[in-house]
Design an enzyme around this catalytic site. Structure first.
Site, PDB file in Angstrom:
ATOM      1  N   ASP A  83       0.991  -1.210   0.063  1.00  0.00           N
ATOM      2  CA  ASP A  83       0.017  -0.018  -0.056  1.00  0.00           C
ATOM      3  C   ASP A  83       0.816   1.071   0.133  1.00  0.00           C
ATOM      4  OD1 ASP A  83       0.959   0.148   2.504  1.00  0.00           O
ATOM      5  OD2 ASP A  83      -0.804   0.213   3.629  1.00  0.00           O
ATOM      6  N   CYS A  86       4.715  -0.179   2.596  1.00  0.00           N
ATOM      7  CA  CYS A  86       5.332  -1.352   2.986  1.00  0.00           C
ATOM      8  C   CYS A  86       6.491  -1.486   3.763  1.00  0.00           C
ATOM      9  CB  CYS A  86       5.207  -2.406   1.727  1.00  0.00           C
ATOM     10  SG  CYS A  86       6.014  -1.857   0.434  1.00  0.00           S
ATOM     11  N   HIS A 269       8.050  -3.228  -4.030  1.00  0.00           N
ATOM     12  CA  HIS A 269       7.459  -3.727  -2.805  1.00  0.00           C
ATOM     13  C   HIS A 269       8.749  -4.157  -1.965  1.00  0.00           C
ATOM     14  CE1 HIS A 269       4.385  -5.352  -0.071  1.00  0.00           C
ATOM     15  NE2 HIS A 269       4.906  -6.550  -0.421  1.00  0.00           N
TER      16      HIS A 269
END
EC number: 3.4.19.12
Lengths: 275, 250
Positions: A83, A86, A269
């Site tokens: 989101d 992270c 990510h």
């Protein structure tokens, strides 16, 4: 002919409408994606064997080779919700988890954490909003401190508590906000140094306001360097991407430090790695 | 305050935070005041003084602040109620860093930040931004004068709400933040954003310019079609009228 004219003017009308709504449509779509993500992926997941990554890349020879390399050093992975927060979430979870078994590191960290609020207030951040985030952050830190270095049974229960808190939006996001502020504070305090890392004409303060302090903004090298420096915590990031070779390259922040937190980076990510 | 603590879960970070802000803003100041509605911590009413040395000098402006249930992670919405000539009334406006999306709202900002930014933003040019109005200085001055006698159905005469105490001085950090904040309304014909205020007691009468616009678009389309049709028929008739004559000439 009349038909042609009306249909083409109809198209023109649509084009105008589209340009007006493009931004809003993109944002709406983004919100829908975010909602879907938040409904399916927990903020911080359970411990998984690294083999779960192999399954993910079953038909991807480049990544499979890299997962193999990764599994020579790490056994488990803990996924976080993608989101934009992270890095901060993965970092704080992994570090607090580590502190449970390292009382002397905890004591060192506690002093730094305790003094961090004053640094932010001195920089001009609003005292009462900073305090709001600080208090929630310290509540979790103190909970870890009470149990740090305890018996395996007591550690299990406090681990479960930590996991629970990190999956409660209230606690979890407050921790993220506070670490974002600490990162911003570090960038602004060491202004001259960090200016070199910022591309384009932005000042460090502008960068902080646009890329560090707002929630959901993704983290780059500069965020990691600043946070690891501010808290004096070694972080190792394993970079797994489509780059050449079968090795997953590691970077330690700050350079030459002893890493206590291990993160896996795949484009866009961060997840947590465990040896 | 006691009632509020009974009614809401004070463990919920948004509630804890808003109660703190209510305490922080408890005393009215010369420049602004704001407080939650008695029955709803997530809706506040505010009053601001028109900035001195501008067309809004002497004006007093009242409005609502709607806090999303994710506050302070997501930004508050502001709705001006007093006609002012700078912002449409009864329209939700939102603050963000100029030229950026609303996601640039920062959880460390507060209702005070929003009010100070609103005051600072009032004299800036409207530049066609949604929710902005570009009234002439004369019109704004007239509205400023009128605003003093404006009455809120919930708070009463707004001129009585501000005090003569100066607000806490603006810090350097705040100053640099305020210079960057812009206000903008949302597009309204798209679906409602997910972060709706936790509780909204009354349905809002929102000015929606969009339906009128699309009606105008449709009307223009029909008119263009009719005109093109008429020209077509006209040419056809002219052509028909000429063709037989030219044939006879041959």
């Amino acid at each position: 002919m009349a038909d042609d004219a009306s249909s083409s003017s109809g198209c023109a009308g649509n084009i105008i409408d589209n340009s007006i709504n493009q931004d809003e449509l993109i944002m709406k779509q983004q919100r829908e994606i975010e909602k879907e993500i938040s409904e399916t992926i927990p903020l911080v997941g359970e411990l998984e064997a690294l083999s779960s990554l192999e399954k993910e890349y079953n038909e991807d020879p480049v990544y499979l080779l890299k997962v193999k390399d990764l599994s020579s050093k790490y056994k488990y992975i803990r996924r976080t919700r993608p989101d934009g927060n992270c890095f901060f979430r993965a970092f704080s979870y992994a570090y607090l988890e580590h502190l449970l078994t390292d009382k002397s590191e905890f004591d060192k960290f506690y002093e730094i954490a305790k003094n961090s609020k004053e640094i932010l207030v001195a920089l001009g951040f609003s005292q009462f909003t900073v305090e709001d985030f600080y208090e929630t952050f310290m509540e979790v830190v103190q909970r870890v401190g009470e149990q740090a270095g305890g018996s395996p049974e007591s550690l299990d229960s406090v681990r479960a508590e930590l996991h629970d808190k990190f999956n409660k939006q209230g606690y979890s996001d407050y921790i993220v906000v506070y670490l974002r502020l600490v990162t911003s504070g570090q960038l602004q305090t060491e202004n001259d140094f960090y200016q070199n890392f910022i591309e384009g004409p932005r000042t460090v303060t502008e960068f902080c306001r646009q890329e560090v302090e707002p929630m959901y903004k993704e983290s780059d090298h500069i965020h990691i360097i600043a946070l690891s420096n501010a808290l004096n915590v070694g972080v190792r990031v394993k970079y797994m991407d489509r780059g050449e070779g079968s090795q997953v390259i590691a970077h330690d922040f700050p350079e030459g430090s002893k890493p206590l937190v291990h993160l896996l980076y795949r484009p866009g990510h961060y997840d947590i790695l465990y040896a | 305050m006691a009632e509020i603590s009974e009614k809401y879960n004070t463990k919920c970070p948004g509630v804890k935070r808003l109660m703190r802000e209510a305490m922080e803003l408890a005393e009215a100041t010369e420049e602004y005041c704001a407080r939650p509605l008695e029955d709803n911590l997530f809706e506040w009413h505010f009053t601001v003084q028109g900035p001195k040395g501008t067309d809004f000098e002497g004006g007093i402006y009242h409005g609502r602040i709607l806090l999303p249930k994710e506050y302070p992670m997501h930004p508050p919405h502001i709705i001006l109620l007093t006609p002012n000539g700078r912002f449409e009334v009864n329209k939700k406006i939102c603050l963000s860093i100029s030229g950026h999306h609303p996601e640039t709202w920062q959880p460390s900002w507060s209702i005070r930040t929003a009010l100070l930014a609103l005051i600072a933003f009032m004299p800036t040019p409207a530049e066609g931004t949604i929710g902005s109005l570009d009234y002439s200085p004369a019109e704004r001055k007239v509205l400023a004068k009128k605003s003093v006698s404006w009455v809120c159905s919930q708070c009463g005469e707004i001129s009585a709400l501000l005090s003569s105490t100066a607000a806490k001085p603006i810090t350097d950090e705040e100053k640099s933040v305020l210079n960057q904040i812009a206000f903008k309304a949302e597009e309204e014909q798209t679906a409602k954003p997910p972060e709706e205020p936790a509780h909204e007691p009354e349905p809002q009468v929102l000015e929606s310019s969009e339906p009128t616009n699309s009606f105008l678009d449709q009307l223009t389309e029909v008119l263009v079609a009719l005109l093109v049709g008429a020209i077509g028929i006209f040419i056809y008739r002219r052509w028909n009228a000429h063709y037989p004559t030219s044939e006879t000439e041959l």
